[in-house]
Motif scaffolding. Structure first.
Motif, PDB file in Angstrom:
ATOM      1  N   SER A 108       0.806  -1.231   0.000  1.00 33.96           N
ATOM      2  CA  SER A 108       0.000   0.000   0.000  1.00 33.96           C
ATOM      3  C   SER A 108       0.835   1.275   0.000  1.00 33.96           C
ATOM      4  N   LEU A 109       1.917   1.271   0.741  1.00 38.25           N
ATOM      5  CA  LEU A 109       2.715   2.493   0.872  1.00 38.25           C
ATOM      6  C   LEU A 109       3.539   2.764  -0.386  1.00 38.25           C
ATOM      7  N   PRO A 110       3.635   4.026  -0.765  1.00 40.49           N
ATOM      8  CA  PRO A 110       4.551   4.378  -1.850  1.00 40.49           C
ATOM      9  C   PRO A 110       5.987   4.406  -1.313  1.00 40.49           C
ATOM     10  N   PRO A 111       6.981   4.383  -2.212  1.00 41.01           N
ATOM     11  CA  PRO A 111       8.360   4.541  -1.745  1.00 41.01           C
ATOM     12  C   PRO A 111       8.489   5.804  -0.895  1.00 41.01           C
ATOM     13  N   ASN A 112       9.305   5.746   0.117  1.00 40.64           N
ATOM     14  CA  ASN A 112       9.509   6.781   1.124  1.00 40.64           C
ATOM     15  C   ASN A 112       8.354   6.892   2.109  1.00 40.64           C
ATOM     16  N   GLY A 113       7.347   6.007   1.972  1.00 46.56           N
ATOM     17  CA  GLY A 113       6.279   5.948   2.957  1.00 46.56           C
ATOM     18  C   GLY A 113       6.820   5.439   4.281  1.00 46.56           C
ATOM     19  N   GLU A 126      10.389  -7.344  16.305  1.00 49.68           N
ATOM     20  CA  GLU A 126      11.539  -8.013  15.699  1.00 49.68           C
ATOM     21  C   GLU A 126      11.163  -8.645  14.359  1.00 49.68           C
ATOM     22  N   THR A 127      10.000  -9.273  14.297  1.00 51.45           N
ATOM     23  CA  THR A 127       9.542  -9.879  13.045  1.00 51.45           C
ATOM     24  C   THR A 127       9.409  -8.825  11.959  1.00 51.45           C
ATOM     25  N   LEU A 128       8.789  -7.694  12.297  1.00 49.28           N
ATOM     26  CA  LEU A 128       8.633  -6.631  11.298  1.00 49.28           C
ATOM     27  C   LEU A 128       9.972  -6.084  10.834  1.00 49.28           C
ATOM     28  N   THR A 129      10.909  -5.883  11.747  1.00 51.84           N
ATOM     29  CA  THR A 129      12.206  -5.328  11.338  1.00 51.84           C
ATOM     30  C   THR A 129      12.996  -6.316  10.492  1.00 51.84           C
ATOM     31  N   VAL A 130      12.875  -7.627  10.773  1.00 55.52           N
ATOM     32  CA  VAL A 130      13.545  -8.634   9.942  1.00 55.52           C
ATOM     33  C   VAL A 130      12.934  -8.631   8.538  1.00 55.52           C
ATOM     34  N   LEU A 131      11.612  -8.596   8.461  1.00 55.33           N
ATOM     35  CA  LEU A 131      10.955  -8.529   7.153  1.00 55.33           C
ATOM     36  C   LEU A 131      11.365  -7.252   6.419  1.00 55.33           C
ATOM     37  N   GLY A 132      11.372  -6.134   7.131  1.00 54.07           N
ATOM     38  CA  GLY A 132      11.770  -4.871   6.521  1.00 54.07           C
ATOM     39  C   GLY A 132      13.190  -4.909   5.988  1.00 54.07           C
ATOM     40  N   ALA A 133      14.105  -5.447   6.770  1.00 51.91           N
ATOM     41  CA  ALA A 133      15.508  -5.542   6.341  1.00 51.91           C
ATOM     42  C   ALA A 133      15.623  -6.419   5.100  1.00 51.91           C
ATOM     43  N   GLY A 134      14.853  -7.488   5.053  1.00 49.08           N
ATOM     44  CA  GLY A 134      14.893  -8.389   3.901  1.00 49.08           C
ATOM     45  C   GLY A 134      14.357  -7.761   2.630  1.00 49.08           C
ATOM     46  N   PHE A 135      13.568  -6.716   2.786  1.00 50.81           N
ATOM     47  CA  PHE A 135      12.989  -6.039   1.631  1.00 50.81           C
ATOM     48  C   PHE A 135      13.510  -4.621   1.455  1.00 50.81           C
ATOM     49  N   GLY A 136      14.659  -4.339   2.010  1.00 50.10           N
ATOM     50  CA  GLY A 136      15.328  -3.071   1.753  1.00 50.10           C
ATOM     51  C   GLY A 136      14.731  -1.862   2.440  1.00 50.10           C
ATOM     52  N   TRP A 137      13.889  -2.061   3.429  1.00 55.32           N
ATOM     53  CA  TRP A 137      13.358  -0.926   4.180  1.00 55.32           C
ATOM     54  C   TRP A 137      14.469  -0.337   5.036  1.00 55.32           C
ATOM     55  N   GLU A 138      14.418   0.963   5.244  1.00 59.62           N
ATOM     56  CA  GLU A 138      15.306   1.606   6.207  1.00 59.62           C
ATOM     57  C   GLU A 138      14.593   1.543   7.551  1.00 59.62           C
ATOM     58  N   ALA A 139      15.234   0.940   8.537  1.00 61.56           N
ATOM     59  CA  ALA A 139      14.598   0.781   9.841  1.00 61.56           C
ATOM     60  C   ALA A 139      15.344   1.571  10.904  1.00 61.56           C
ATOM     61  N   GLY A 140      14.580   2.193  11.754  1.00 57.91           N
ATOM     62  CA  GLY A 140      15.152   2.862  12.906  1.00 57.91           C
ATOM     63  C   GLY A 140      15.255   1.877  14.053  1.00 57.91           C
ATOM     64  N   VAL A 155      11.111   3.048   6.921  1.00 56.76           N
ATOM     65  CA  VAL A 155      10.841   3.823   5.708  1.00 56.76           C
ATOM     66  C   VAL A 155      11.001   2.896   4.508  1.00 56.76           C
ATOM     67  N   LYS A 156       9.971   2.872   3.668  1.00 50.73           N
ATOM     68  CA  LYS A 156       9.985   2.009   2.490  1.00 50.73           C
ATOM     69  C   LYS A 156      10.895   2.613   1.414  1.00 50.73           C
ATOM     70  N   THR A 157      11.674   1.762   0.768  1.00 51.33           N
ATOM     71  CA  THR A 157      12.555   2.201  -0.315  1.00 51.33           C
ATOM     72  C   THR A 157      12.017   1.685  -1.652  1.00 51.33           C
ATOM     73  N   ASP A 158      12.582   2.177  -2.734  1.00 46.70           N
ATOM     74  CA  ASP A 158      12.218   1.697  -4.080  1.00 46.70           C
ATOM     75  C   ASP A 158      12.501   0.203  -4.231  1.00 46.70           C
ATOM     76  N   LEU A 159      13.543  -0.273  -3.569  1.00 45.22           N
ATOM     77  CA  LEU A 159      13.924  -1.673  -3.656  1.00 45.22           C
ATOM     78  C   LEU A 159      12.788  -2.589  -3.205  1.00 45.22           C
ATOM     79  N   CYS A 160      12.023  -2.174  -2.229  1.00 42.20           N
ATOM     80  CA  CYS A 160      10.949  -3.007  -1.696  1.00 42.20           C
ATOM     81  C   CYS A 160       9.937  -3.354  -2.782  1.00 42.20           C
ATOM     82  N   ASP A 161       9.493  -2.376  -3.562  1.00 42.27           N
ATOM     83  CA  ASP A 161       8.514  -2.655  -4.619  1.00 42.27           C
ATOM     84  C   ASP A 161       9.095  -3.596  -5.667  1.00 42.27           C
ATOM     85  N   ALA A 162      10.359  -3.421  -5.990  1.00 44.11           N
ATOM     86  CA  ALA A 162      10.983  -4.310  -6.974  1.00 44.11           C
ATOM     87  C   ALA A 162      11.011  -5.749  -6.448  1.00 44.11           C
TER      88      ALA A 162
END
Length: 174
Positions: A108-113, A126-140, A155-162
């Protein structure tokens, strides 16, 4: 914040205390962390009655905010603006539920969402941050926002959609 600081709250009496406590407010760590990001954005706050104070505070601050209690993320009315999803998770969720929520938000989120999750459940974060890292999200980092709840902002990156377009979510989970 150490792992010990992020230990999940014990079920039972402590959980009842959490659910009976007052709702979240637009102040302190929550406001410091997301304050600049919500200005001019469409903000979707997901959660039960404890988020109503937060939604009201955001509206008073001039933020365009939508409260949802179901699983859908409304996209109508974004008009090309930044989007911020604030997800408040009060009940224990399984890995499958975390995966499903991550996939829905990712799609649903656009890049940089921005996807901010607030919960007492360290395993869910922890589950969300692992998933985010696997899909190129920038995590705080995981930040305490109250005596019982923590927040992680990704923060979602362009890599995630790809990666999602290639169907890699299932590969990451297998």
């Amino acid at each position: 914040v150490s792992d010990a600081d992020c230990a999940p709250v014990e079920a039972g009496a402590q959980m009842e205390e959490i659910l009976a406590s007052e709702g979240f407010k637009w102040k302190g760590p929550l406001k410091r962390t997301l304050g600049d990001d919500v200005q001019g954005a469409l903000v979707v706050v997901h959660g039960g009655r404890r988020v109503l104070q937060l939604v009201g505070d955001l509206r008073k601050a001039g933020v365009d905010v939508v409260h949802v209690s179901g699983t859908r993320i409304p996209l109508h009315g974004r008009r090309g603006r930044q989007m911020v999803v604030i997800d408040v998770v009060e009940l224990e969720k399984s890995f499958e539920e975390a995966h499903s929520r991550f996939e829905m938000v990712s799609d649903s989120l656009p890049p940089n969402g921005i996807f901010a999750t607030i919960t007492w459940d360290a395993d869910y974060l922890e589950t969300l941050t692992v998933l985010g890292a696997g899909f190129g999200w920038e995590a705080g980092s995981v930040e305490p926002i109250s005596h019982s709840h923590f927040m992680v902002v990704m923060v979602k990156t362009d890599l995630c959609d790809a990666l999602l377009a290639e169907g890699n979510l299932d590969a990451l989970l297998s």
